[in-house]
Design an enzyme around this catalytic site. Sequence first.
Site, mmCIF file in Angstrom:
data_model
loop_
_atom_site.group_PDB
_atom_site.id
_atom_site.type_symbol
_atom_site.label_atom_id
_atom_site.label_comp_id
_atom_site.label_asym_id
_atom_site.label_seq_id
_atom_site.Cartn_x
_atom_site.Cartn_y
_atom_site.Cartn_z
ATOM 1 N N LYS A 1 1.017 -30.587 -0.567
ATOM 2 C CA LYS A 1 0.533 -31.726 -1.358
ATOM 3 C C LYS A 1 1.676 -32.710 -1.642
ATOM 4 O O LYS A 1 1.486 -33.916 -1.575
ATOM 5 C CB LYS A 1 -0.053 -31.241 -2.699
ATOM 6 C CG LYS A 1 -1.229 -30.278 -2.548
ATOM 7 C CD LYS A 1 -1.879 -29.966 -3.888
ATOM 8 C CE LYS A 1 -1.030 -29.142 -4.836
ATOM 9 N NZ LYS A 1 -0.796 -27.746 -4.402
ATOM 10 N N ARG B 1 -5.945 -28.859 -12.404
ATOM 11 C CA ARG B 1 -5.858 -27.489 -11.926
ATOM 12 C C ARG B 1 -6.860 -26.569 -12.619
ATOM 13 O O ARG B 1 -6.899 -25.375 -12.299
ATOM 14 C CB ARG B 1 -4.457 -26.941 -12.193
ATOM 15 C CG ARG B 1 -3.494 -27.056 -10.994
ATOM 16 C CD ARG B 1 -2.136 -26.661 -11.514
ATOM 17 N NE ARG B 1 -1.250 -26.035 -10.603
ATOM 18 C CZ ARG B 1 -0.182 -26.626 -10.059
ATOM 19 N NH1 ARG B 1 0.055 -27.896 -10.247
ATOM 20 N NH2 ARG B 1 0.643 -25.942 -9.306
ATOM 21 N N ARG C 1 11.174 -22.636 0.991
ATOM 22 C CA ARG C 1 11.352 -23.986 0.438
ATOM 23 C C ARG C 1 12.596 -24.067 -0.433
ATOM 24 O O ARG C 1 12.923 -23.152 -1.166
ATOM 25 C CB ARG C 1 10.120 -24.347 -0.398
ATOM 26 C CG ARG C 1 10.249 -25.659 -1.147
ATOM 27 C CD ARG C 1 8.923 -26.204 -1.564
ATOM 28 N NE ARG C 1 8.354 -25.493 -2.703
ATOM 29 C CZ ARG C 1 7.201 -25.861 -3.283
ATOM 30 N NH1 ARG C 1 6.505 -26.877 -2.797
ATOM 31 N NH2 ARG C 1 6.745 -25.187 -4.310
ATOM 32 N N ARG D 1 13.438 -22.944 -6.207
ATOM 33 C CA ARG D 1 12.759 -22.938 -7.507
ATOM 34 C C ARG D 1 12.491 -21.500 -7.939
ATOM 35 O O ARG D 1 12.127 -20.662 -7.120
ATOM 36 C CB ARG D 1 11.416 -23.680 -7.398
ATOM 37 C CG ARG D 1 11.566 -25.178 -7.411
ATOM 38 C CD ARG D 1 10.308 -25.917 -7.024
ATOM 39 N NE ARG D 1 9.074 -25.391 -7.606
ATOM 40 C CZ ARG D 1 7.891 -25.967 -7.435
ATOM 41 N NH1 ARG D 1 7.773 -27.085 -6.714
ATOM 42 N NH2 ARG D 1 6.817 -25.457 -7.979
ATOM 43 N N ARG E 1 1.207 -17.120 -8.787
ATOM 44 C CA ARG E 1 0.656 -18.480 -8.669
ATOM 45 C C ARG E 1 -0.639 -18.460 -7.853
ATOM 46 O O ARG E 1 -1.563 -19.219 -8.127
ATOM 47 C CB ARG E 1 1.693 -19.420 -8.040
ATOM 48 C CG ARG E 1 2.826 -19.723 -9.005
ATOM 49 C CD ARG E 1 4.007 -20.330 -8.301
ATOM 50 N NE ARG E 1 3.772 -21.675 -7.837
ATOM 51 C CZ ARG E 1 4.506 -22.264 -6.897
ATOM 52 N NH1 ARG E 1 5.486 -21.623 -6.316
ATOM 53 N NH2 ARG E 1 4.242 -23.497 -6.538
HETATM 54 P P1 AMP Z 1 3.797 -27.527 -8.902
HETATM 55 O O1 AMP Z 1 5.109 -28.179 -8.678
HETATM 56 O O2 AMP Z 1 2.644 -28.482 -8.787
HETATM 57 O O3 AMP Z 1 3.604 -26.293 -8.072
HETATM 58 O O4 AMP Z 1 3.778 -27.040 -10.434
HETATM 59 C C1 AMP Z 1 4.728 -26.104 -10.905
HETATM 60 C C2 AMP Z 1 4.234 -25.460 -12.178
HETATM 61 O O5 AMP Z 1 4.029 -26.451 -13.193
HETATM 62 C C3 AMP Z 1 2.892 -24.736 -12.081
HETATM 63 O O6 AMP Z 1 3.025 -23.430 -11.561
HETATM 64 C C4 AMP Z 1 2.453 -24.755 -13.546
HETATM 65 O O7 AMP Z 1 3.166 -23.807 -14.311
HETATM 66 C C5 AMP Z 1 2.905 -26.131 -14.004
HETATM 67 N N1 AMP Z 1 1.855 -27.152 -13.764
HETATM 68 C C6 AMP Z 1 1.916 -28.227 -12.930
HETATM 69 N N2 AMP Z 1 0.770 -28.932 -12.968
HETATM 70 C C7 AMP Z 1 -0.039 -28.293 -13.847
HETATM 71 C C8 AMP Z 1 -1.367 -28.510 -14.294
HETATM 72 N N3 AMP Z 1 -2.119 -29.527 -13.839
HETATM 73 N N4 AMP Z 1 -1.890 -27.645 -15.201
HETATM 74 C C9 AMP Z 1 -1.157 -26.616 -15.680
HETATM 75 N N5 AMP Z 1 0.094 -26.334 -15.278
HETATM 76 C C10 AMP Z 1 0.661 -27.171 -14.374
#
Ligand code: AMP
Length: 214
Positions: A13, A88, A127, A161, A172
Amino acid sequence: MRLILFGAPGVGKGVQGNLLKEKYNIPKISTGDILRDNIKNDTPEGKEAKEYMNSGKLVPDSLINSIVEKRLRNEDCKNGFILDGYPRTVPQAEFLIEVSNKMDRGIEKVISIEVEKDLIVKRLSSRRVCLSCGEVYNMLTDPPPENGVCRTCGEKKIIQRDDDKPETIEKRFEVYNKDTHPLKEFYNNKGLLVEVDGSGDINEIHKNIISLIE
Ligand code: AMP
């Protein structure tokens, strides 16, 4: 153009969002990036989010919703935006409908990027990201320079990360399947969902996405 990029963690994404952002000159709003910035700057939001994020859990809807609402009101969203990693959960999606319609910025399309889990796990565990600018590398296909200096910002802060480590990747996925996957049906029922195969070449996927939205 007001889009949501949807899909499991690691389907691409972020990468596809960056390409669309360049092409259409509209902001890509990544809630994960916003939260990571907040953690870096030690803000109250960052403090609240940190534990959830590091263990692969979702941060509470109330926190993320208020961050997104503020961001969407920004002047730079008036010609469109790309949401990456939001919504989400079903309550987030319902909140988004309410606030985006109120601002006359309702979502026009949801692009679901489809990739097999085995490939995603391989991608996520290889990554690496630049802590300073967010540039993404991959140890298998696009490794960072040997001297560790980021090609985009010149800083030496390329890391894995915490949530890309194997135990957290599994967590996740669990969270995705339980809380986020139901959104596919939610958006399909609204006639907004389109699917794209995300397993091949990055530029091919980009072209396929463009043909779906134009
Ligand atoms: P990402 O970089 O999109 O994979 O997001 C990393 C982490 O941020 C996720 O595993 C969640 O802990 C938190 N996070 C990001 N976006 C959301 C969301 N829309 N709702 C809840 N937690 C989020």
